[in-house]
Design a protein around this motif. Sequence first.
Motif, PDB file in Angstrom:
ATOM      1  N   TRP A   1      50.844  39.565  52.650  1.00 43.70           N
ATOM      2  CA  TRP A   1      50.839  38.782  54.435  1.00 43.70           C
ATOM      3  C   TRP A   1      52.452  37.971  53.995  1.00 43.70           C
ATOM      4  O   TRP A   1      52.904  37.725  52.608  1.00 43.70           O
TER       5      TRP A   1
ATOM      6  N   PRO B   1      43.754  35.506  51.937  1.00 46.86           N
ATOM      7  CA  PRO B   1      45.695  35.844  51.147  1.00 46.86           C
ATOM      8  C   PRO B   1      44.519  36.230  50.240  1.00 46.86           C
ATOM      9  O   PRO B   1      44.945  36.977  49.979  1.00 46.86           O
TER      10      PRO B   1
ATOM     11  N   GLY C   1      43.999  39.769  49.710  1.00 42.32           N
ATOM     12  CA  GLY C   1      44.880  40.979  49.140  1.00 42.32           C
ATOM     13  C   GLY C   1      43.839  41.327  48.106  1.00 42.32           C
ATOM     14  O   GLY C   1      44.720  42.506  47.817  1.00 42.32           O
TER      15      GLY C   1
ATOM     16  N   SER D   1      52.525  40.782  58.047  1.00 36.50           N
ATOM     17  CA  SER D   1      51.503  41.312  57.367  1.00 36.50           C
ATOM     18  C   SER D   1      51.946  42.778  57.188  1.00 36.50           C
ATOM     19  O   SER D   1      52.179  43.822  58.073  1.00 36.50           O
TER      20      SER D   1
ATOM     21  N   ASN E   1      50.320  37.126  48.012  1.00 35.12           N
ATOM     22  CA  ASN E   1      49.307  36.301  48.845  1.00 35.12           C
ATOM     23  C   ASN E   1      49.625  34.402  48.618  1.00 35.12           C
ATOM     24  O   ASN E   1      50.015  34.376  49.751  1.00 35.12           O
TER      25      ASN E   1
END
Length: 373
Positions: free
Chosen positions: A281, A271, A275, A286, A337
Amino acid sequence: MATGFGFTLNATDGAARTGVIHTPRGEIRTPAFMPVGTAGTVKAMLPESVRATGADILLGNTYHLMLRPTAERVAALGGLHKFMNWDRPILTDSGGFQVMSLGPLRKLTEEGVRFSSHIDGSKHMLTPERSMEIQRLLGSDIVMCFDECPALPATEAEVAKSMRLSMRWAQRSRDAFGDRPGHALFGIMQGGVTRDLREESAAALKSIGFDGYAVGGLAVGEGQEAMFSVLDYAPCFLPQDKPRYLMGVGKPDDIVGAVERGIDMMDCVLPSRSGRTGQAWTRRGSVNLKNARHKDDPRPLDEACTCPACRGYSRAYLHHVVRADEIIGSMLLTWHNLHYYQELMQGLRDAIAGGRLAVFVAEFHAQRAEGDI
Ligand SMILES: CNc1nc2cc3nc(NC)[nH]c3cc2c(=O)[nH]1
Ligand SMILES: [Zn+2]
């Protein structure tokens, strides 16, 4: 559990469990996702922002911190919690895995691993004893045994040899850790994708005795199907009344599948790392914000998300700052995320507590459109 540590199981739904790990620095709601704070920072996030996403615990990496700024310096400055301004629980890994993947020119012996720093080429040695000392100097609440995670592809004989070394290192880790009230030591199960080796590893760890047990040696390229086939049996080899931690996992659907199979804790760089590359996500899949199709889109990333990125910015703006490589792009997408991951964990905890995990999982998969959204 070590004194000052406890694990309360509140509900189960099939193999899945939800509960609370009690530590002197706070409670950890399980199933839990741990953001990765590699070198004393969850990249692009302030600690209070990490807390705002819902994280109860974060992970620090021994390999990075021992090289820079060194564990001795962190200890002299009051320990990692004070150093990085995070007063809740911290779990540190034991360094072996990262030496595998980061340290050039490493030499593995019964004693430990000799390697040269990827930063300045300086020579270092990690052993179970040194890893325990480093994690003690850092002051982490949950300490991981020093283990060896075999690189794939590996023959069953190589996996067996490596697992047995890790079990000898687990004993040395336990002996070096000593008795540290308020601090926990977790063992790490190895054994690749071979059931008998996984069972042998679990038995060895149980005979030594740990406050929690990790499933290691997965998420190393074996693929989700092979990982799930191991998780269909491996967690049940571990004590039912202790936390089970799956290392390095994963994508949202990996997390859901692991929780269904009895995993209580996970960590992953995905995550935060994705990012920083413009990947978000969401509950519907996604999104790659670099994609030109977002450049005029006034809608938020996810209408239903309450994070700062979704409340205050359009996809067009996120696309712009990501394409321009503006720092705020990493900040907003990392925050989103991590917020989404923690929201997914809260959904899983509530679903297990309510005995409706199957419904939650069905909805989770139904919402996820194929490909980019
Ligand atoms: C600290 N020891 C230790 N860390 C790990 C970290 C991992 N991270 C992944 N995928 C990203 N697999 C892992 C396995 C291990 C493992 O077997 N042992
Ligand atoms: Zn959001």
